[in-house]
Design an enzyme around this catalytic site. Structure first.
Site, PDB file in Angstrom:
ATOM      1  N   ASP A 124       0.791  10.418   3.547  1.00 18.78           N
ATOM      2  CA  ASP A 124       1.312  11.287   4.595  1.00 18.78           C
ATOM      3  C   ASP A 124       0.221  12.225   5.101  1.00 18.78           C
ATOM      4  OD1 ASP A 124       3.247  12.088   6.274  1.00 18.78           O
ATOM      5  OD2 ASP A 124       4.397  13.240   4.806  1.00 18.78           O
ATOM      6  N   CYS A 174       4.553  51.220  -6.294  1.00 13.83           N
ATOM      7  CA  CYS A 174       5.553  50.217  -6.689  1.00 13.83           C
ATOM      8  C   CYS A 174       4.952  49.219  -7.681  1.00 13.83           C
ATOM      9  CB  CYS A 174       6.050  49.472  -5.444  1.00 13.83           C
ATOM     10  SG  CYS A 174       7.174  48.117  -5.830  1.00 13.83           S
ATOM     11  N   CYS A 177      13.587  49.049  -1.748  1.00 15.94           N
ATOM     12  CA  CYS A 177      12.885  48.065  -2.562  1.00 15.94           C
ATOM     13  C   CYS A 177      13.669  47.769  -3.848  1.00 15.94           C
ATOM     14  CB  CYS A 177      11.499  48.607  -2.903  1.00 15.94           C
ATOM     15  SG  CYS A 177      10.615  47.595  -4.094  1.00 15.94           S
ATOM     16  N   TYR A 209      -7.657   1.938   5.391  1.00 23.94           N
ATOM     17  CA  TYR A 209      -6.721   0.835   5.134  1.00 23.94           C
ATOM     18  C   TYR A 209      -6.682  -0.233   6.217  1.00 23.94           C
ATOM     19  CZ  TYR A 209      -3.793   4.207   7.727  1.00 23.94           C
ATOM     20  OH  TYR A 209      -3.308   5.112   8.632  1.00 23.94           O
ATOM     21  N   CYS A 230      11.498  49.270  -6.928  1.00 26.35           N
ATOM     22  CA  CYS A 230      11.274  50.694  -7.190  1.00 26.35           C
ATOM     23  C   CYS A 230      12.222  51.626  -6.448  1.00 26.35           C
ATOM     24  CB  CYS A 230       9.826  51.062  -6.855  1.00 26.35           C
ATOM     25  SG  CYS A 230       9.509  51.080  -5.086  1.00 26.35           S
ATOM     26  N   CYS A 245       7.965  47.027   1.052  1.00 24.31           N
ATOM     27  CA  CYS A 245       8.180  48.266   0.313  1.00 24.31           C
ATOM     28  C   CYS A 245       7.061  49.230   0.686  1.00 24.31           C
ATOM     29  CB  CYS A 245       8.158  47.968  -1.184  1.00 24.31           C
ATOM     30  SG  CYS A 245       7.965  49.443  -2.188  1.00 24.31           S
ATOM     31  N   LYS A 253      10.516   3.334   3.895  1.00 29.68           N
ATOM     32  CA  LYS A 253      10.542   4.793   3.766  1.00 29.68           C
ATOM     33  C   LYS A 253      11.379   5.201   2.561  1.00 29.68           C
ATOM     34  CE  LYS A 253       9.135   7.378   6.845  1.00 29.68           C
ATOM     35  NZ  LYS A 253       8.980   7.600   8.194  1.00 29.68           N
ATOM     36  N   LYS A 269       2.064   4.675   1.462  1.00 29.79           N
ATOM     37  CA  LYS A 269       2.037   5.242   2.811  1.00 29.79           C
ATOM     38  C   LYS A 269       1.680   6.721   2.688  1.00 29.79           C
ATOM     39  CE  LYS A 269       4.544   5.181   7.158  1.00 29.79           C
ATOM     40  NZ  LYS A 269       4.438   6.588   7.524  1.00 29.79           N
ATOM     41  N   GLU A 274       0.851  -1.194   0.000  1.00 27.05           N
ATOM     42  CA  GLU A 274       0.000   0.000   0.000  1.00 27.05           C
ATOM     43  C   GLU A 274       0.883   1.239   0.000  1.00 27.05           C
ATOM     44  OE1 GLU A 274      -2.587  -0.340   3.424  1.00 27.05           O
ATOM     45  OE2 GLU A 274      -2.973  -2.443   2.953  1.00 27.05           O
TER      46      GLU A 274
HETATM   47  S1  IVH Z   1      -1.247   0.588   8.676  1.00 25.51           S
HETATM   48  C1  IVH Z   1      -0.111  -1.776  11.403  1.00 25.51           C
HETATM   49  N1  IVH Z   1      -1.396   1.497   6.236  1.00 25.51           N
HETATM   50  O1  IVH Z   1       1.650   5.362   8.784  1.00 25.51           O
HETATM   51  C2  IVH Z   1      -1.042  -0.721  11.412  1.00 25.51           C
HETATM   52  N2  IVH Z   1      -0.587   2.948   7.945  1.00 25.51           N
HETATM   53  O2  IVH Z   1       3.937   4.760  10.613  1.00 25.51           O
HETATM   54  C3  IVH Z   1      -0.408   0.607  11.190  1.00 25.51           C
HETATM   55  N3  IVH Z   1      -0.070   5.208   7.147  1.00 25.51           N
HETATM   56  O3  IVH Z   1       0.072   5.855  11.867  1.00 25.51           O
HETATM   57  C4  IVH Z   1      -1.104   1.427  10.199  1.00 25.51           C
HETATM   58  N4  IVH Z   1      -0.626   4.883   5.051  1.00 25.51           N
HETATM   59  O4  IVH Z   1      -0.708   7.250   9.868  1.00 25.51           O
HETATM   60  C5  IVH Z   1      -1.059   1.778   7.513  1.00 25.51           C
HETATM   61  N5  IVH Z   1      -1.627   2.193   4.041  1.00 25.51           N
HETATM   62  C6  IVH Z   1      -1.289   2.456   5.303  1.00 25.51           C
HETATM   63  C7  IVH Z   1      -0.814   3.718   5.709  1.00 25.51           C
HETATM   64  C8  IVH Z   1      -0.469   3.927   7.041  1.00 25.51           C
HETATM   65  C9  IVH Z   1      -0.173   5.762   5.946  1.00 25.51           C
HETATM   66  C10 IVH Z   1       0.447   5.920   8.351  1.00 25.51           C
HETATM   67  C11 IVH Z   1      -0.470   5.890   9.526  1.00 25.51           C
HETATM   68  C12 IVH Z   1       0.309   5.254  10.642  1.00 25.51           C
HETATM   69  C13 IVH Z   1       1.720   5.444  10.180  1.00 25.51           C
HETATM   70  C14 IVH Z   1       2.617   4.377  10.726  1.00 25.51           C
END
Ligand code: IVH
Length: 673
Positions: A119, A435, A412, A229, A415, A430, A318, A117, A115
């Protein structure tokens, strides 16, 4: 019992609106127009108002409701919300797979789901018999904050689950990520900058701030979205047995589930998925900082268990930090449309996460000073998604020789007029109202409702007038004619003459509105009215010293400074002359000044105990003589009347060199006239 017609209609409307919402926010596949959607919603709102009995808690009209919260109560998770251990390279991913094999006692390939991740901010949503009943943030994993009202304001979060494809769970905690799209983030920040608010550093902060708004209306305005998720506690007939089936199940219940998530037969496919998305992440309209790998089989997951807060059955891969070192070649300064000076870093071009970066923001003078950034330094630059690259700081070990500290120019760069940075503010501006960098914004403000109220000159026409150089500063407005206006795009004879009539009418708005319209720093509508009433004409105002301005109620040193600085700029004076010559009213009826008396215009501060007069008696005497009594000592104080046991006010008066008198001295002043 048969339903009444309006009950049937309400039910039908709810179904159609929910469906439209689902298609728009979950499937990204809208089938009706925004207007049609609004019409349906309007009808339902009206109907529910006329018949409150048909309103249900999960009605689409009930997303943003209730009063702002005072704070957030704790939200206890029935099952902990776990976090994830990190893997930073392929070896660590392979080590994870090896560990899973060993713990599970399996020789052959293990299936995983991959999946993205996302943010954002992890939240948990509780549904009882198909209805959203509560929701909270992750917090420390066992207790978060209850933010139900705000989560309801996120349109991708269903208020009621769909039961078309699967049997409804009696109870389910759905977990996922609340996040902000990059496009919404860019809009939000542009809007904040226009309102002179500090922009958010990244979409995650903006999303987290949005979820923690005390007023759900504010959350709704942030336009957040949600991807599901995972589940916490679940009580359902035939619950899914694998993570991939779980994602399909969540999708069937009406959640957005990320379309790029998918099951793979072995760790080798995971590596390919990770590489693919590290390269493609910029193409997404949301930020991802890695990928999440989960053992697909939920029974195996349970067997593997957790260590501390990290499950043994999942890991986050990561992406490499998008950071690099390069040389800071120069600092250039651009001027924004509100006159703010923006320092920009000119960098030796460097590759960061797939793009070449040769410019980065340095925010403002304080940022450069606090981080000790100097031209010639090797600096660390980070690039976070769509956000403009930012210089984090110098690599001090690599600094060669004596590099001079950097200071923003005092004139500035566009100008040449004076730059002002009021005390306590981070931004330098300014001060020239003509300007070129600020023309559009100044013209728009000048014509706005609270200022000269020139109907017909909004954002678009302001921009056209400035861009075609028809108007360079606001005084040019009063020299426009039909012929000039008609050369502009989309300008017809009728609207052009309306605009001219509106400009003509604006001539008689008076000094207060004119002053506000000039956009002098710190002179809002209220201060403009005060200054206009006290000085009576723009000539008097332009000639006034700081001390004279300080006599006006509510005008402090910063404001007085800003006014004097404005009128000291030659281009501003010339523009004002042109305005007056064109017949714009630059006067205001004089407001009667403070009462006359021996202490007229004087401010006194009382401190300590006087021998014969009480505080109130002394105050009455001073006011009767036309003076003012203030509670605190400042440069504006003329006398401090000190009695016994005078404390910090006396000290302050001494340090500011303000005249200190006793009761006898006060009496002498009062009789002096
Ligand atoms: S699973 C095992 N799935 O990542 C259960 N987390 O570092 C943990 N996150 O707090 C969560 N996408 O905020 C999971 N597809 C995804 C995710 C995900 C983003 C974030 C989530 C979690 C953090 C863990």
């Amino acid at each position: 019992m048969a339903l009444k017609a309006y009950e049937r209609r309400a039910h039908d409307l709810r179904r159609r609106i929910d469906d439209a919402n689902y298609r728009y926010h979950v499937l990204d596949d809208p089938q009706i127009s925004d207007q049609d959607y609004d019409a349906l919603l309007r009808e339902l709102i009206d109907l529910e108002e006329a018949h409150p009995d048909v309103r249900t808690p999960d009605s689409p009209t009930q997303r943003v409701g209730g009063t702002p919260a005072a704070g957030f109560p704790p939200y206890v998770h029935a099952r902990p919300m776990l976090s994830l251990a990190n893997a930073f390279d392929e070896d660590e991913l392979l080590a994870f797979d090896a560990r899973v094999h060993k713990l599970a006692g399996i020789d052959g390939d293990i299936a995983y789901t991959c999946e993205l991740k996302i943010d954002g901010l992890a939240v948990s949503l509780r549904y009882d018999v198909g209805r959203l009943s509560a929701g909270g943030t992750r917090g420390d994993g066992s207790t978060g904050e209850e933010v139900t009202a705000n989560l309801r304001a996120i349109k991708a979060i269903p208020l009621a689950l769909r039961d078309a494809e699967v049997a409804l769970p009696r109870h389910i905690d759905v977990r996922g990520e609340a996040y902000m799209r990059k496009s919404d983030f860019a809009r939000l920040n542009a809007d904040r900058e226009a309102r002179e608010l500090a922009p958010f550093a990244n979409p995650r902060n903006a999303a987290a701030g949005g979820i923690r708004q005390l007023d759900p209306k504010m959350t709704a305005e942030r336009a957040l979205s949600f991807y599901a998720y995972a589940v916490g506690e679940i009580d359902a007939p035939n619950p899914p047995q694998t993570q991939s089936a779980l994602l399909a199940y969540l999708r069937a219940l009406g959640f957005r589930v990320n379309e790029h998530a998918h099951g793979v037969p072995s760790i080798r496919d995971v590596l390919a998925f990770a590489q693919e998305w590290e390269a493609k992440r910029d193409a997404l309209d949301y930020e991802i900082d890695g990928i999440v790998i989960k053992v697909d089989d939920l029974v195996l997951q349970a067997r593997l268990g957790t260590v501390g807060k990290d499950p043994r059955w999942a890991i986050a891969y990561k992406f490499r930090a998008r950071e690099a070192r390069t040389k800071l070649l120069d600092i250039t300064v651009s001027v924004g449309r509100t006159g703010v000076l923006n320092p920009n870093a000119v960098l030796e071009p460097v590759h960061i996460g797939g793009t070449t970066v040769s410019n980065a923001t340095l925010h403002n003078q304080d940022y450069i000073r606090t981080n000790d950034i100097r031209v010639g330094d090797v600096v660390t630059v980070i690039r976070a998604g769509d956000v403009i690259p930012r210089v984090v700081g110098p690599v001090l070990e690599l600094r060669e020789g004596d590099l001079p500290e950097y200071t923003l120019p005092t004139v500035c760069p566009v100008c040449g007029s004076d730059v002002d940075r009021p005390e306590g503010e981070a931004l330098s501006r300014c001060t020239n109202a003509t300007c070129p960098a600020q023309r559009r914004e100044r013209l728009r403000h000048f014509c706005s409702r609270g200022a000269m109220d020139i109907e017909g000159i909004g954002d678009q026409l302001s921009a056209a007038l400035v861009d075609t150089e028809t108007v360079r500063d606001v005084s040019d407005l009063y020299h426009l004619d039909l012929e000039k206006l008609l050369t502009l795009p989309r300008m017809a004879e009728k609207s052009a003459s309306n605009v001219l009539a509106a400009i003509e009418r604006s001539k008689s708005r008076g000094l207060a509105r004119l002053l506000f319209g000039l956009g002098i720093r710190m002179v809002g509508a209220q201060n403009a009215a005060i200054l206009a009433g006290d000085l009576g004409s723009i000539t008097a105002l332009a000639a006034a010293t700081e001390e004279e301005l300080l006599r006006s109620e509510g005008i402090g040193e910063q404001i007085a400074r800003s006014v004097v600085l404005f009128f000291a700029q030659e281009p501003n004076r010339a523009m004002i002359e042109r305005l007056a010559a064109a017949g714009v009213d630059v006067t205001a009826p004089l407001r009667p000044r403070e009462p006359v008396g021996v202490l007229a215009g004087k401010t006194l501060v009382l401190t300590g105990t006087l021998p014969t007069l009480t505080r109130d008696e002394a105050k009455d005497l001073i006011v009767a003589a036309g003076g003012k009594v203030s509670g605190s000592v400042s440069k504006k104080t003329d006398y401090v009347v000190a009695g016994d046991d005078a404390g910090s006010k006396l000290e302050k008066a001494e340090s500011l060199g303000i005249a200190i008198i006793d009761e006898a001295g006060l009496q002498a002043l009062l009789t002096a006239g």
